[in-house]
Enzyme design. Sequence first.
Site, PDB file in Angstrom:
ATOM      1  CG  ASN A 147      -0.311  -0.068   2.540  1.00  0.00           C
ATOM      2  OD1 ASN A 147       0.799  -0.490   2.713  1.00  0.00           O
ATOM      3  ND2 ASN A 147      -1.094   0.525   3.354  1.00  0.00           N
ATOM      4  CD  GLU A 245       4.619  -0.040  13.069  1.00  0.00           C
ATOM      5  OE1 GLU A 245       3.409   0.041  13.315  1.00  0.00           O
ATOM      6  OE2 GLU A 245       5.723   0.434  13.865  1.00  0.00           O
ATOM      7  CB  CYS A 279      -2.317   0.399   8.762  1.00  0.00           C
ATOM      8  SG  CYS A 279      -0.683   1.132   8.749  1.00  0.00           S
ATOM      9  CD  GLU A 457       8.349   0.859  10.641  1.00  0.00           C
ATOM     10  OE1 GLU A 457       9.418   0.669  10.081  1.00  0.00           O
ATOM     11  OE2 GLU A 457       7.248   0.821  10.375  1.00  0.00           O
TER      12      GLU A 457
HETATM   13  C1  UN1 Z   1       0.397   7.410   6.641  1.00  0.00           C
HETATM   14  O1  UN1 Z   1      -0.816   7.413   7.063  1.00  0.00           O
HETATM   15  O2  UN1 Z   1       0.740   8.495   6.296  1.00  0.00           O
HETATM   16  O3  UN1 Z   1       0.688   0.818   5.973  1.00  0.00           O
HETATM   17  C2  UN1 Z   1       1.336   6.340   6.554  1.00  0.00           C
HETATM   18  C3  UN1 Z   1       0.163   1.935   6.462  1.00  0.00           C
HETATM   19  C4  UN1 Z   1       1.165   2.577   7.212  1.00  0.00           C
HETATM   20  C5  UN1 Z   1       1.614   3.872   6.674  1.00  0.00           C
HETATM   21  C6  UN1 Z   1       0.717   5.066   6.954  1.00  0.00           C
HETATM   22  N1  UN1 Z   1       2.262   1.777   7.721  1.00  0.00           N
HETATM   23  O4  UN1 Z   1      -0.839   2.374   6.162  1.00  0.00           O
END
Ligand code: UN1
Length: 477
Positions: A147, A245, A279, A457
Amino acid sequence: MKPNLIAGEWRTTQDAQANINPSDTNDIIDHYALSTLQDVEDAVQAAHVAASSWGKSTPQQRFDLLDKIGTEILARKDELGNLLAREEGKTLPEGIGEATRAGHIFKFFAGEALRPSGEKMASVRPGIEVEITREPIGTVGIITPWNFPIAIPAWKIAPALAYGNTIVFKPAELVPGCAWALADIIHQSGVPKGVFNLVMGKGTVVGKALVAHPDVAGISFTGSIQTGKDIVTACAAFQKKVQLEMGGKNPLVILDDADLDTAVACAVNGAFFSTGQRCTASSRLIVSEGIHDRFVEAMVNKLAALKVDDARMPGVEMGPVVDEAQLAKDLHYIQQAVREGARLAFGGQTFERKTPGFFLAPTLFVETTNEMTINREEVFGPVASVIRVKDYEEALFVANDTPFGLSSGICTTSLKHAHHFKNHAKAGMVMVNLPTAGVDYHVPFGGTKASSYGAREQGSHAKEFYTIVKTTYIFAG
Ligand code: UN1
């Protein structure tokens, strides 16, 4: 075929995988290497051999490399953003924004490489000095999701290099294009042989082998909860460092005193931008009863006007879902929500555009309860649900009543409620009058509960995972 990068050389594989544009499935971007266990073995060996010299490289060498990579990404942000939109389905502005973010991340960690931290102090015993320094952990396996095809690789690769580690990078199968382009940039920027290796292919082959390899000292993974759980179990058996994550079911609380335009803008952005495939997406909209009906009406009007089409078409606000399997999963959750009694206020169906793609309408449920599956499990698509609550206290309770804890947002003009929420939201990140998604690149990122595991992170906190502390005692006489 676009090859792997192993020990400083481009290497093809016997099998290849097609990279398909989700806005137009007739458009095949290219074919990419599909690695075997031997490819993983070769890459790990190369990284392992390179670890001692890169671990002793100077801050200036690391700065120069990272700065050069960052400069190149920024110079090519339009081209990279276009590739990203083409292979993942983010809109063009989102793709270019993400490429820009990746460039900034390399620039940030170039600076970090010049800031090695350490402490020196007296021992409790006479005549002895104590030094506390940080060393690289060695070779890291970096496993990234589809993503954020360039930003997430960047925020793992840049700190790994800055703190002196060598890398075997396994990108998501669905988006090898940006990963390959990034590897090419890193290679052309003069990374020493073996310090950075790209091994494309399946998680069940490449990912699994990296996790189990004795010469890989740590794994940094972003992706699904089940894979994360498997990785942490395997890493524990091998005593590896691990950083995960995973998912979210992020709440956005909207109180009676919220500015309605701000609340709608936050909810539309948080839930539907990037096709909701984040996420950090705002999937639970927890709305107090005084503003509920006005909010739902404004949301429906906004969604009806949202332009959904080919991700690279000018003016498009939401692109397609990433692939057929994800679309089937989204539709499954939508049907289940209806079966459990949620009321569909907007969307819920796929539709056709000029090109064959995975187009799903932005979908809004109302009259949902926090116990419904749609509010417990992560959908990872353009689907959000409204939960009506009485007041702030109930909103806070519902917001925290979830197995996840990544990002938690509130829209309010009350300082009292904003302040209380900030202190009581059980999440790694809190957003006040902002969408739950969309984060800065220079500060820590991560969650609590089932969302994350291990050290944070990004920002200078990234060193917690990518370094290990050494304590030295010196008898000075
Ligand atoms: C964001 O919301 O700017 O996989 C980053 C994901 C997260 C990154 C989101 N690790 O959506």
